[in-house]
Design a protein around this motif. Structure first.
Motif, mmCIF file in Angstrom:
data_model
loop_
_atom_site.group_PDB
_atom_site.id
_atom_site.type_symbol
_atom_site.label_atom_id
_atom_site.label_comp_id
_atom_site.label_asym_id
_atom_site.label_seq_id
_atom_site.Cartn_x
_atom_site.Cartn_y
_atom_site.Cartn_z
ATOM 1 N N VAL A 156 -66.155 10.139 160.324
ATOM 2 C CA VAL A 156 -66.290 11.337 159.490
ATOM 3 C C VAL A 156 -66.877 12.505 160.286
ATOM 4 N N PHE A 173 -66.269 12.102 142.742
ATOM 5 C CA PHE A 173 -65.834 10.712 142.919
ATOM 6 C C PHE A 173 -65.607 10.005 141.579
ATOM 7 N N TRP A 223 -57.090 10.412 152.606
ATOM 8 C CA TRP A 223 -57.934 11.309 151.802
ATOM 9 C C TRP A 223 -57.394 11.535 150.389
ATOM 10 N N ASP A 233 -75.104 12.225 151.805
ATOM 11 C CA ASP A 233 -73.713 12.686 151.927
ATOM 12 C C ASP A 233 -72.740 11.870 151.081
HETATM 13 O O1 89Y Z 1 -68.902 14.507 152.891
HETATM 14 C C1 89Y Z 1 -68.406 13.309 152.339
HETATM 15 C C2 89Y Z 1 -67.956 13.303 150.963
HETATM 16 O O2 89Y Z 1 -68.461 13.932 150.076
HETATM 17 O O3 89Y Z 1 -66.913 12.430 150.817
HETATM 18 C C3 89Y Z 1 -66.582 11.812 152.044
HETATM 19 C C4 89Y Z 1 -67.220 12.706 153.095
HETATM 20 O O4 89Y Z 1 -66.282 13.689 153.469
HETATM 21 C C5 89Y Z 1 -67.692 11.999 154.346
HETATM 22 O O5 89Y Z 1 -68.662 11.059 154.042
#
Ligand code: 89Y
Ligand code: NAD
Length: 343
Positions: free
Chosen positions: A159, A125, A286, A176
């Protein structure tokens, strides 16, 4: 660059992004894949044209012929696979969450250190274009010395359809998703000395917490709030944007929904579009995450070739992982946790 050869373990939901990323990265290619689920192995092998396929990671390491391994499995197998890589003297990338516990994470870092192999956590991130833009503005001195921050991820996005295991664990949002937000807070405002957290479960169909509010004391004296929620239904769904507010001695930075970067200081206010690129294989919403997958993979290759430390090395990630452990501990005990004592 002469090409590095990589092997990928875990051909699930997110590995598709990692495989696309590797196709775009300069200086590396994936030559072998492994999954214990034959359907996933076939699907990814066929989609990306990989001939060498294994159902067992030990067998893949025994055959060798690759310079690094990319571990894209869920957390349960991370320690065993990272230690397997270390035993085979193969540099490793490990998906987040790095480990089940901080003591496992420390053992994994030590195994790779003792083996003399690089270890990077796929903590992507901080590599997102908008997060990099915030960091760049701070480094340029746009707001002087930051003294307060807010790192916010509030969403109602489903999700669970793509990642059903997220509904099943005792721990959910901090482990997560909050793990990324905490890493961003560290990346922007520096390491954390203590933390206080509160959690809630709003969605009755899941086991873990889906809301968390965390107050961080940074070592440099700044204070920040990390707030994350998957129980927040908004008129315009922000997934997967992290919104940032920073107040500094000379001005303010706001990273707003829709990828706007607003900087106010003595010169006035500037507004910039810091949207991520929509890569050829990416899809909205995404694409922000997908672009950061490519960026962290490119970083892996460049640093590995230079023999230099990765931004999210295993050692660095211990400091993010400690915040996850501290947040659960604080929420359970209702107390402030001394983070430095955990490291
Ligand atoms: O698993 C998570 C991540 O690392 O980024 C977003 C996600 O896919 C869902 O919270
Ligand atoms: P998934 O369950 O869809 O895929 C995992 C795959 O690994 C499965 O196909 C499974 O059969 C395989 N596997 C598990 N253990 C194995 C082993 N020992 N040997 C061989 N194969 C094995 O999971 P996912 O949703 O793809 O998530 C994988 C990881 O990626 C998780 O840790 C998750 O948190 C992370 N993730 C990261 C991001 C990000 O932005 N960094 C986003 C989503 C998911």
């Amino acid at each position: 660059m002469t090409g590095l050869k990589g092997a990928l373990i875990g051909c699930g939901f997110f590995a598709i992004n990692q495989m696309h990323g590797w196709n775009d990265v300069e200086g590396a290619e994936i030559v072998a894949i492994c999954d214990r689920d034959p359907e996933r192995l076939k699907l990814v092998g066929d989609q990306f044209g990989i001939e060498r396929r294994y159902s067992n990671a030990e067998a893949m390491f025994a055959d060798g012929g690759f310079d690094f391994v990319d571990i894209a499995t869920t957390v349960q197998s991370h320690r065993a696979l990272v230690e397997m890589a270390a035993r085979n003297k193969v540099p490793a990338i490990c998906q987040k969450p790095f480990a089940k516990t901080l003591s496992d994470a420390k053992a994994m870092v030590e195994a790779c250190r003792a083996a003399g192999v690089a270890l990077m956590v796929h903590e992507n991130f901080r590599w997102q274009t908008p997060i990099q833009a915030v960091r760049k503005a701070l480094d340029a001195g746009a707001i002087g010395t930051p003294f307060w921050g807010r790192f916010s991820f509030r969403s109602g996005y489903d999700v669970f359809s793509g990642q059903p295991y997220l509904a099943e664990g005792e721990r959910f949002i901090i482990e997560d998703l909050g793990i990324h937000t905490l890493d961003i807070a560290r990346y922007i405002l520096g390491d954390v000395s203590s933390l206080t957290a509160r959690t809630k479960r709003v969605n009755p169909r899941i086991k873990g917490e889906d809301v968390a509010t965390i107050l961080l004391d940074h070592e440099n004296g700044a204070t920040s709030v990390v707030d994350v929620s998957y129980a927040t239904k908004l008129s315009k769904e922000p997934f997967p944007e992290t919104l940032i507010e920073l107040d500094g001695s000379e001005g303010t930075i706001r990273l707003t929904q829709g990828y706007g970067l607003e900087i106010t200081n003595g010169k006035g206010t500037t507004v910039m579009d810091v949207s991520p690129k929509l890569l050829s294989w990416a899809s909205r919403p995404w694409h922000n995450i997908q672009e950061s997958v490519f960026a962290i993979e490119q970083h892996w290759v460049e640093q590995l070739k230079r023999g230099a430390e990765h931004s999210t090395s295993g050692a660095d990630n211990l400091k993010t992982f400690a915040l996850v452990e501290a947040a659960y501990d604080s929420a359970a005990r209702g107390q402030t946790i001394d983070v430095r004592a955990l490291l």
